[in-house]
Design an enzyme around this catalytic site. Structure first.
Site, PDB file in Angstrom:
ATOM      1  N   GLN A 195       7.002   5.659  27.964  1.00 14.38           N
ATOM      2  CA  GLN A 195       6.341   4.442  27.511  1.00 14.38           C
ATOM      3  C   GLN A 195       5.429   3.859  28.580  1.00 14.38           C
ATOM      4  O   GLN A 195       4.708   2.895  28.311  1.00 14.38           O
ATOM      5  CB  GLN A 195       7.391   3.394  27.124  1.00 14.38           C
ATOM      6  CG  GLN A 195       8.218   3.733  25.903  1.00 14.38           C
ATOM      7  CD  GLN A 195       9.326   2.729  25.648  1.00 14.38           C
ATOM      8  OE1 GLN A 195      10.493   3.086  25.561  1.00 14.38           O
ATOM      9  NE2 GLN A 195       8.976   1.455  25.518  1.00 14.38           N
ATOM     10  N   PHE A 226      12.195   2.778  22.152  1.00 14.02           N
ATOM     11  CA  PHE A 226      13.068   1.607  22.081  1.00 14.02           C
ATOM     12  C   PHE A 226      13.389   1.009  23.453  1.00 14.02           C
ATOM     13  O   PHE A 226      14.406   0.336  23.619  1.00 14.02           O
ATOM     14  CB  PHE A 226      14.374   1.933  21.343  1.00 14.02           C
ATOM     15  CG  PHE A 226      14.161   2.654  20.044  1.00 14.02           C
ATOM     16  CD1 PHE A 226      13.471   2.046  19.010  1.00 14.02           C
ATOM     17  CD2 PHE A 226      14.623   3.945  19.860  1.00 14.02           C
ATOM     18  CE1 PHE A 226      13.250   2.710  17.800  1.00 14.02           C
ATOM     19  CE2 PHE A 226      14.412   4.613  18.671  1.00 14.02           C
ATOM     20  CZ  PHE A 226      13.726   4.003  17.634  1.00 14.02           C
ATOM     21  N   GLU A 230      10.897   3.407  28.992  1.00 15.75           N
ATOM     22  CA  GLU A 230      10.005   2.548  29.778  1.00 15.75           C
ATOM     23  C   GLU A 230      10.103   2.891  31.258  1.00 15.75           C
ATOM     24  O   GLU A 230       9.095   3.004  31.945  1.00 15.75           O
ATOM     25  CB  GLU A 230      10.336   1.073  29.546  1.00 15.75           C
ATOM     26  CG  GLU A 230       9.406   0.139  30.286  1.00 15.75           C
ATOM     27  CD  GLU A 230       9.631  -1.319  29.984  1.00 15.75           C
ATOM     28  OE1 GLU A 230       9.060  -2.171  30.695  1.00 15.75           O
ATOM     29  OE2 GLU A 230      10.383  -1.638  29.036  1.00 15.75           O
ATOM     30  N   ARG A 308      14.662 -12.647  30.629  1.00 13.55           N
ATOM     31  CA  ARG A 308      14.342 -12.871  29.214  1.00 13.55           C
ATOM     32  C   ARG A 308      15.561 -13.423  28.469  1.00 13.55           C
ATOM     33  O   ARG A 308      15.413 -14.215  27.530  1.00 13.55           O
ATOM     34  CB  ARG A 308      13.813 -11.601  28.549  1.00 13.55           C
ATOM     35  CG  ARG A 308      13.283 -11.844  27.137  1.00 13.55           C
ATOM     36  CD  ARG A 308      12.517 -10.652  26.587  1.00 13.55           C
ATOM     37  NE  ARG A 308      11.148 -10.601  27.056  1.00 13.55           N
ATOM     38  CZ  ARG A 308      10.099 -11.124  26.424  1.00 13.55           C
ATOM     39  NH1 ARG A 308      10.281 -11.785  25.289  1.00 13.55           N
ATOM     40  NH2 ARG A 308       8.895 -11.002  26.906  1.00 13.55           N
ATOM     41  N   ARG A 340      15.103  -2.574  23.045  1.00 13.27           N
ATOM     42  CA  ARG A 340      14.466  -3.458  22.083  1.00 13.27           C
ATOM     43  C   ARG A 340      15.071  -4.870  22.103  1.00 13.27           C
ATOM     44  O   ARG A 340      16.249  -5.055  21.847  1.00 13.27           O
ATOM     45  CB  ARG A 340      14.619  -2.860  20.685  1.00 13.27           C
ATOM     46  CG  ARG A 340      13.636  -3.374  19.656  1.00 13.27           C
ATOM     47  CD  ARG A 340      13.821  -2.601  18.365  1.00 13.27           C
ATOM     48  NE  ARG A 340      12.663  -2.698  17.489  1.00 13.27           N
ATOM     49  CZ  ARG A 340      12.451  -1.878  16.454  1.00 13.27           C
ATOM     50  NH1 ARG A 340      13.301  -0.898  16.208  1.00 13.27           N
ATOM     51  NH2 ARG A 340      11.391  -2.025  15.698  1.00 13.27           N
ATOM     52  N   THR A 440       7.085 -11.277  30.985  1.00 10.61           N
ATOM     53  CA  THR A 440       7.350 -12.429  31.849  1.00 10.61           C
ATOM     54  C   THR A 440       6.906 -12.164  33.286  1.00 10.61           C
ATOM     55  O   THR A 440       6.762 -13.102  34.067  1.00 10.61           O
ATOM     56  CB  THR A 440       8.850 -12.795  31.819  1.00 10.61           C
ATOM     57  OG1 THR A 440       9.622 -11.660  32.202  1.00 10.61           O
ATOM     58  CG2 THR A 440       9.256 -13.249  30.434  1.00 10.61           C
ATOM     59  N   GLU A 721       9.845  -6.257  18.395  1.00 10.70           N
ATOM     60  CA  GLU A 721      11.190  -6.673  18.780  1.00 10.70           C
ATOM     61  C   GLU A 721      11.805  -7.791  17.952  1.00 10.70           C
ATOM     62  O   GLU A 721      13.021  -7.785  17.700  1.00 10.70           O
ATOM     63  CB  GLU A 721      11.192  -7.078  20.264  1.00 10.70           C
ATOM     64  CG  GLU A 721      10.994  -5.904  21.199  1.00 10.70           C
ATOM     65  CD  GLU A 721      10.769  -6.343  22.636  1.00 10.70           C
ATOM     66  OE1 GLU A 721      11.630  -6.048  23.472  1.00 10.70           O
ATOM     67  OE2 GLU A 721       9.738  -6.970  22.901  1.00 10.70           O
TER      68      GLU A 721
END
Length: 777
Positions: A195, A226, A230, A308, A340, A440, A721
């Site tokens: 990703q 998902f 990443e 988050r 996710r 963020t 998401e």
């Protein structure tokens, strides 16, 4: 322009013609790579011997950490994750050695001949043990507003409790996979299921000790991500690149499903402690939260994920006095990672637990407490981190779904059903989601694109986002066609490639369409401006008395025309031939950075999100109180998408995200044994949702007539998401059904996921309490 265009890979998916990394034809020189990993959760390597393994016929190389030419580190943020273990083993599944051979069988034969002497060490395998031993990954964080302690003391009612939420496996259909092909000199071409191609490129360059311009990473598509690809796709990419670099031959590593599940991180499991103060009407004045997450053996993205969580601990509710403390703990399990929702689900589940408990304490319907505490439209609309909740859709969605779901009528019907049935009980819950859209980590909110127009009028789009089945490329195709005013069949979206679009951010945080769409538009605007100027000049050369101006040039229906002079009209394809003859560049890079955001991580204040996405779900379940089996009878979803770029793709994302969330809330339980071995490492022991878990009556709708006004691409909103958290409605509907066993007089003890065992144990505690109460009387 028609928006109902099919997913660009839909036919390829169905026919099997869509090409994934494992389908790429290489040549007879291709070698198969294998990762040899630790069988201990915590140990010290005293010695190892690779000599016999290297002698196996067909084995080309066996590598250890000493063979790494560059840095032995692949941590994405904090460099605390070695590519190959040196002395210390910190989890089962940690990579120790790499093998490249002509077949998988030869790799396995060589693996058996590797000799390692370990010194086993004590391992920390649970959150409770990590907390007891003060095994922190980093310093605690805190966000606060008002004075929570004073507000709690002055509140008429105070509830306290704990909530445990479980881990979750990503279970992408395509396991972690990479193919590396050597080029000239130090060049290496990397086909990775990642990703984040730029981060993959960066880490490979660092591990190989070469410059980034020697590494090209390409991603045509992933078979699901998902969040699991990443950062952790980088691992397989680095291992493959090392083998390729040494052998100077193409090498491919595709993890076996069980190995993938054993080696990779999961969604973080949490222990949340909470206190809430409220009045007789259910208006909440204070909430105090302490989040404890299991980060695993290395940092990965744990602190960003926890951030988050902190930012979504309020979910959709205004809490005047709020304190959020967050701690990430280190255990001897694989480093946990993005998934996710990225920490949002754990935060929202905690707040929804508070709301539900307040309602049960006051003997009110939870929807009454929810609405009473919603963020306001003009006041009570500032979050605990200082951002104003603008363009609030909560009330619109609430009013619509309450009516479309027949909530009040079904609530009465369910009450009647529960009175009449002893062994089956029904439950109903309606829960909202307010999800912030942006990374963020503010600098990540940028994207690039490269758009090429050819003289036959066709377009090739390159962008920095990655396609993992979510339909990103289909949306980019539509955006390019709409901006140029041409038909979809003239536009092709190319594979993501670091040599075409550099320095990109991960496709994550639900921001793929927002940012890459704007970057594509920026490139197209630059090209259109050149074309408009040149066409105006071309037409003016033929008629100087009636000049065309670039601002009146319109691109529409495969033609370009002057809106002030309708007779001045040329087909898009012919115009491109003219542009080429007149030496006009038909290629441009595009760039976008998200405006108006800013976030002070130290103070925990600012505007981290460009906007919020809203949604609600009402879910009805039935449980068998003898077996703990639940049936999802009906779910109604209303999701805020602004002006949808592609309604069918958005509906698919909502349905898929919701069902994945149902899995996290119900069947997907991850277990480790006392030695740190993953017990649920295959499809027969780990239960993702099946067709039987889809609601029998599934009603999903998009909001209409509420475009996103903040300046997103074509007034749309992110969709990847937010729907995941709507599945909390199913979890709380199960709790509502369990509560019916005690006629809603005894609050169930509850955790997440609500497995059959959890449901049964909760029911048994209610039954036991009823018996004891009867005996006491």
């Amino acid at each position: 322009m028609e928006t109902q265009i099919p997913h660009d890979s839909a036919i390829g998916h169905v026919t099997g013609e869509a090409i994934y990394i494992d389908d790429i034809l290489v040549n007879e020189q291709l070698l198969i790579g294998k990762v040899v990993y630790s069988q201990y959760a915590h140990a010290r390597i005293k010695s190892f011997d690779l000599s016999e393994a290297k002698k196996v016929n067909g084995v080309h190389v066996v590598l250890c950490y000493k063979d790494i030419p560059g840095h032995n580190q692949m941590g994405p943020v904090i460099k605390d994750e070695p590519v190959l273990a040196e002395q210390d083993i910190t989890f089962i599944g940690q990579a120790m050695f790499l093998i490249a051979a002509e077949t998988e069988e030869k790799c396995r034969e060589a693996e058996k001949l590797i000799k390692v002497e370990y010194e086993p060490l004590d391992a920390i395998l649970t959150l409770d043990e990590a907390i007891e031993k003060n095994s922190l990954l980093g310093p605690p964080r805190e966000m606060k507003r008002g004075d929570v302690d004073i507000a709690l003391k002055s509140s008429k009612h105070v509830l306290r409790g704990e909530l445990r939420t479980g881990a979750q496996e990503h279970w992408y259909l395509e396991t972690q996979t990479c193919l590396c092909v050597p080029g000239e000199g130090n060049e290496i071409n990397v086909f990775s299921s990642t990703q984040h191609p730029t981060e993959t490129q960066t880490l490979i360059a660092e591990v190989l000790g070469i410059k980034r311009n020697e590494v090209v990473v390409e991603v045509r598509r992933m078979g699901g991500g998902f969040g699991g690809k990443e950062t952790q796709a980088n691992h397989v990419a680095c291992w493959t690149a090392l083998l390729c670099n040494v052998t100077k031959r193409p090498v491919k590593i595709r993890l076996f499903r069980d190995d993938d599940m054993i080696m990779t991180g999961k969604r973080h499991r949490y222990l949340t402690k909470y206190e809430a103060g409220f009045d007789d009407e259910g208006l909440i004045d204070a909430v105090k939260l302490e989040f404890n997450s299991d980060g695993g053996a290395a940092t990965d993205l744990s602190f960003a994920i926890m951030e988050r969580t902190m930012l979504h601990a309020d979910n959709s509710y205004y809490i005047p006095n709020m304190s959020v403390t967050a701690l990430v703990w280190k255990t001897n399990l694989p480093p946990n990672t993005a998934m996710r929702g990225f920490g949002g689900p754990q935060g929202m589940a905690s707040m929804e637990t508070v709301i539900d408990r307040v309602a049960r304490y006051l003997k009110k319907d939870p929807i009454e407490i929810r609405r009473k505490n919603f963020y306001g439209l003009n006041d009570r609309n500032i979050t605990h981190y200082g951002q104003t909740v603008e363009n609030n859709r909560l009330y619109i969605i609430y009013d619509q779904i309450l009516k479309s779901a027949d909530y009040e009528k079904r609530r009465k019907e369910i009450s009647d059903f529960n009175t009449q049935n002893e062994f089956f009980k029904k439950g109903l819950a309606l829960t909202p989601v307010k999800f912030g859209i942006s990374f963020t980590t503010t600098f990540l909110n940028q994207a690039g694109a490269l758009v090429n127009v050819y003289t036959d009028g066709t377009i090739l789009v390159n962008h920095g986002g990655t396609e993992m089945g979510q339909g990103l490329n289909t949306k980019m195709q539509f955006i390019a066609a709409a901006e140029f005013g041409i038909s979809i069949d003239r536009v092709k979206v190319n594979a993501t490639n670091t040599s075409k679009v550099p320095n990109t951010s991960a496709t994550a945080a639900s921001s793929g369409s927002d940012m890459n769409g704007m970057a594509v538009k920026n490139a197209i605007d630059i090209i259109k401006e050149r074309i408009s100027k040149e066409l105006a000049q071309l037409w003016n050369e033929k008629d100087v008395n009636h000049p065309s101006v670039p601002s009146s040039i319109i691109f529409k229906d495969n033609f370009i025309f002057d809106s002030d002079h309708p007779d001045r009209r040329i087909s898009f394809a012919n115009a491109m031939k003219q542009m080429n003859l007149r030496q006009v560049s038909l290629s441009s890079a595009g760039f976008y950075k998200t405006p108006t955001i800013g976030w002070d991580k130290i103070k925990g204040q600012g505007k981290p999100f460009f906007y919020y996405s809203f949604g609600m779900a009402a879910s009805e379940v039935m449980i068998d109180i003898l077996t703990g089996q639940y049936t999802l009878l009906r779910s109604d979803i209303l999701q805020d998408v602004g002006d949808s770029i592609n309604p069918e793709i958005d509906l698919g994302q909502i349905e898929g995200g919701f069902i994945q969330g149902v899995g996290w809330c119900t069947t997907e339980e991850i277990k480790w044994d006392t030695k740190g071995n993953l017990m649920t490492h295959s499809p027969d022991t780990y239960k993702i949702p099946t067709v039987q878990d889809i609601p029998k009556d599934f009603r999903v709708k998009l909001t209409e007539g509420v475009p996103n006004p903040v300046g997103t691409i074509r007034r749309s909103k992110a969709i990847g998401e937010p729907p995941f958290m709507l599945a909390i409605s199913v979890w709380l509907a199960i709790k509502d059904a369990i509560s019916a066993v005690g006629n809603h007089k005894i609050e169930p003890e509850f955790s997440l996921p609500a497995t059959n065992e959890t449901i049964l144990l909760s029911i048994e505690k209610i039954k036991t309490f009823k018996v004891l109460k009867t005996l006491k009387v």
